[in-house]
Each structure stands twice: as structure tokens, then as C-alpha cells.
Enzyme design. Structure first.
Site, mmCIF file in Angstrom:
data_model
loop_
_atom_site.group_PDB
_atom_site.id
_atom_site.type_symbol
_atom_site.label_atom_id
_atom_site.label_comp_id
_atom_site.label_asym_id
_atom_site.label_seq_id
_atom_site.Cartn_x
_atom_site.Cartn_y
_atom_site.Cartn_z
ATOM 1 N N CYS A 131 0.828 -1.213 0.000
ATOM 2 C CA CYS A 131 0.000 0.000 0.000
ATOM 3 C C CYS A 131 0.862 1.264 0.000
ATOM 4 O O CYS A 131 1.396 1.636 -1.028
ATOM 5 C CB CYS A 131 -0.988 -0.030 1.160
ATOM 6 N N HIS A 243 -3.585 -5.148 0.833
ATOM 7 C CA HIS A 243 -3.033 -5.557 2.130
ATOM 8 C C HIS A 243 -3.221 -7.061 2.365
ATOM 9 O O HIS A 243 -4.225 -7.474 2.956
ATOM 10 C CB HIS A 243 -3.743 -4.815 3.263
ATOM 11 N N GLU A 245 -1.810 -8.910 4.547
ATOM 12 C CA GLU A 245 -1.693 -9.263 5.977
ATOM 13 C C GLU A 245 -2.997 -9.104 6.744
ATOM 14 O O GLU A 245 -3.194 -9.705 7.813
ATOM 15 C CB GLU A 245 -0.588 -8.428 6.652
#
Length: 317
Positions: A131, A243, A245
């Protein structure tokens, strides 16, 4: 009749050369708390505090790496030393001023150029940007110029759209298992939370296409097409606008938490840590490594207070 044995030995040797480090240490860049609207009320409001969201640390650890924090606003010598000790760098998502003279913009820019240089010298040193990190890598590659366009892709879960001409050029997609590829390209499993985008027009006009390959695209809430994944043409650098994660470790927003979402996006961190295994950078003193590992710092549970993260590492630099 000895040829198969010889070939086996050669292939075994090549594999060992390719993946040689089973104890990779990855540096994750900290960033300024004062740029995070969610976090800045949780610590004294001054420029000495920085943070790392714990989800990045967990993702690296889940793929078999250890983490050291890499601090902002340090000297050139500090970042040069970091690159020589760790096996790769993760530039996380967040917010900052796009000014390469300070903060995470500065540390990304310095590390980018050090990493580029040592790769040119025959080493293998990977960088992954997520990002904000994706955006900062683009900026670093064109000497601090900001090529981004304002957009609105907040709380969007999207499938990736692979650019057809990149089918055979993408390093990530070449090694991607077929079931992971199918999920990523057909299901809304990538979590997007960004207000800046790189359009294909800006990508080419700013000559980013000389250094990077655009791999996938997506559309924001207003139908603006943006590049969502890039890979350097000649370096082990990759950037993801989304993202991966968050699927497994963040619960504050509407991120995808299905088995397929977690399984497929796990691939990106597995790939990155595996790339980090391809160099033998190390700490000369084990005691120095032990003192710098993220294990020396506590996490703070912030999930009850803010809508962004579950846990954060705060650093008073």
C-alpha cells in the site's frame, strides 16, 4: 548410467545456491504516529513516536522469518548498515508526507537505492512494499517525484485483474500455485484501503514503466482504473497496493476472512520471505541481533480504541 546421478547432484547444488539461508531476518520500516489519525491520540503527540502494525510482523513470522524494526529519520550510515545485516526489507502500509527528506519516505528512498546498488553488484536483496510502501517504492524509483492520483478504494475487497501481456513476465505469477491464482483472479480476496492510486497514464508518462512492470489492475469505487501490483524488471522488488496481511490478522474493518482469502494472500509473504532466503546477509554478533529483534518490544492492544488495527508496536525514538 551415471548421468542421472550427476544431474541430481547438479540440481541439488543449484537449489542450495538459490535458497541458502534458513534463518532470514527481515527489516520492517517504522512510520510516524503523527500521520495516523487513528493512533496519534494514543501516545504523546510529538515526532519521536513511530509504530509498526503487528499484523506485518505476524505475517513475516508465519512465513518463517524474524523481524527487526528499522527506524525513521536516521543517518545514511544507519540504513546502509541495516541493508548489510538483514535479508530483505518490508515497507508497510500507512500514511506519510511524500517527501523523501524525512520519515518513512526518507528511509524507503535510502534503502531503495542501497538495495538497487547491491543487487547491481550481484547480490540478491528483495524489497516488498504494501500500500503506502508500494507508493513509496514508485516515488523512490523516480527520484522523489509523486506520480499518484487521488482515488477512493477504501474497504474494498477485490479480485485481481492480471494484465494479459504480463502473463509470462510476472515473477510472482510464474511461481504461484494454480489454486492460489484461481482464487486471486476470481474472488474478492484482496483488501484495499487507500486514497492514492497510480493510473496507467501516469505510470507511463512518469516513465515508471522503464523500471517496473505493471502486473495487475483494479477499479476504485468511482470506476477509476489503478495499477494494483508491480514488479521491478531487473530487481527482486515488488509492490502491492492491497493488504495481504489483513485477511488473517486484522478484524476492525470489512476485510475478507474466508479460508480462500487467507490461503491465497498468504502466498505473497511466503514468496517474499523465500526471496529473502537467497542472500547470506547476517549480523556479525548474535548479541546485536538478539538486542534488535522485535521480541524486545511489547505490543499494545488498540483494537478497542481505533478502527484500524488490533495490535501495534510503538517506538519512542
Amino acid at each position: 548410467m551415471y548421468i542421472p546421478v550427476i544431474l541430481t547432484l547438479i540440481l541439488s547444488f543449484v537449489v542450495k545456491l538459490t535458497i541458502c539461508n534458513e534463518r532470514p531476518v527481515i527489516g520492517i520500516l517504522t512510520q510516524e504516529v503523527n500521520w495516523s489519525s487513528s493512533l496519534r491520540n494514543l501516545v504523546p503527540l510529538n515526532h519521536s513516536y513511530s509504530y509498526i502494525a503487528a499484523s506485518y510482523v505476524k505475517s513475516i513470522e508465519a512465513s518463517g522469518g524474524r523481524v527487526v524494526p528499522v527506524f525513521t529519520n536516521r543517518t545514511t550510515e544507519y540504513y546502509m548498515d541495516v541493508v548489510n545485516k538483514v535479508n530483505g526489507i518490508l515497507v508497510p502500509g500507512g500514511g506519510c508526507a511524500f517527501n523523501i527528506s524525512f520519515g518513512i519516505s526518507q528511509s524507503t528512498n535510502e534503502i531503495f537505492h542501497f538495495a538497487k546498488r547491491i543487487n547491481d553488484d550481484g547480490d540478491h536483496f528483495p524489497i516488498l512494499g504494501i500500500c503506502l510502501g508500494f507508493e513509496l517504492l514508485l516515488i523512490s524509483s523516480i527520484d522523489g517525484i509523486n506520480p499518484l492520483t487521488r482515488c477512493n478504494s477504501n474497504n474494498e475487497n477485490l479480485p485481481l485483474n492480471l494484465i494479459p501481456t504480463m502473463e509470462d513476465k510476472s515473477v510472482l505469477f510464474k511461481t504461484m500455485p494454480k489454486d492460489v491464482r484461481n482464487i486471486l483472479l476470481t474472488e474478492p480476496v484482496t483488501a484495499n484501503h487507500h486514497n492514492n492510486c497510480i493510473t496507467y497514464t501516469n505510470f507511463t508518462s512518469m516513465k515508471l514503466d522503464q523500471f517496473w512492470n505493471p502486473i495487475t489492475v483494479n477499479k476504485d469505487e468511482h470506476n477509476l482504473t489503478f495499477i494494483s501490483m508491480v514488479e521491478a524488471k531487473n530487481y527482486p522488488f515488488a509492490g502491492l497496493q492491497f493488504h495481504p496481511e489483513k485477511n488473517a490478522y486484522e478484524w476492525r474493518r470489512n476485510d475478507p476472512h474466508s479460508w480462500s482469502a487467507i490461503y491465497s494472500t498468504r502466498y505473497f509473504y511466503d514468496w517474499f520471505v523465500n526471496e529473502c532466503r537467497k542472500n547470506k546477509h547476517r549480523y556479525i554478533k548474535q548479541s546485536t541481533l538478539e538486542n534488535e529483534l522485535i521480541y524486545n518490544y511489547p505490543t499494545t492492544y488498540v483494537g478497542k480504541l481505533i478502527p484500524t488495527f488490533e495490535q501495534v508496536y510503538f517506538f519512542n525514538e
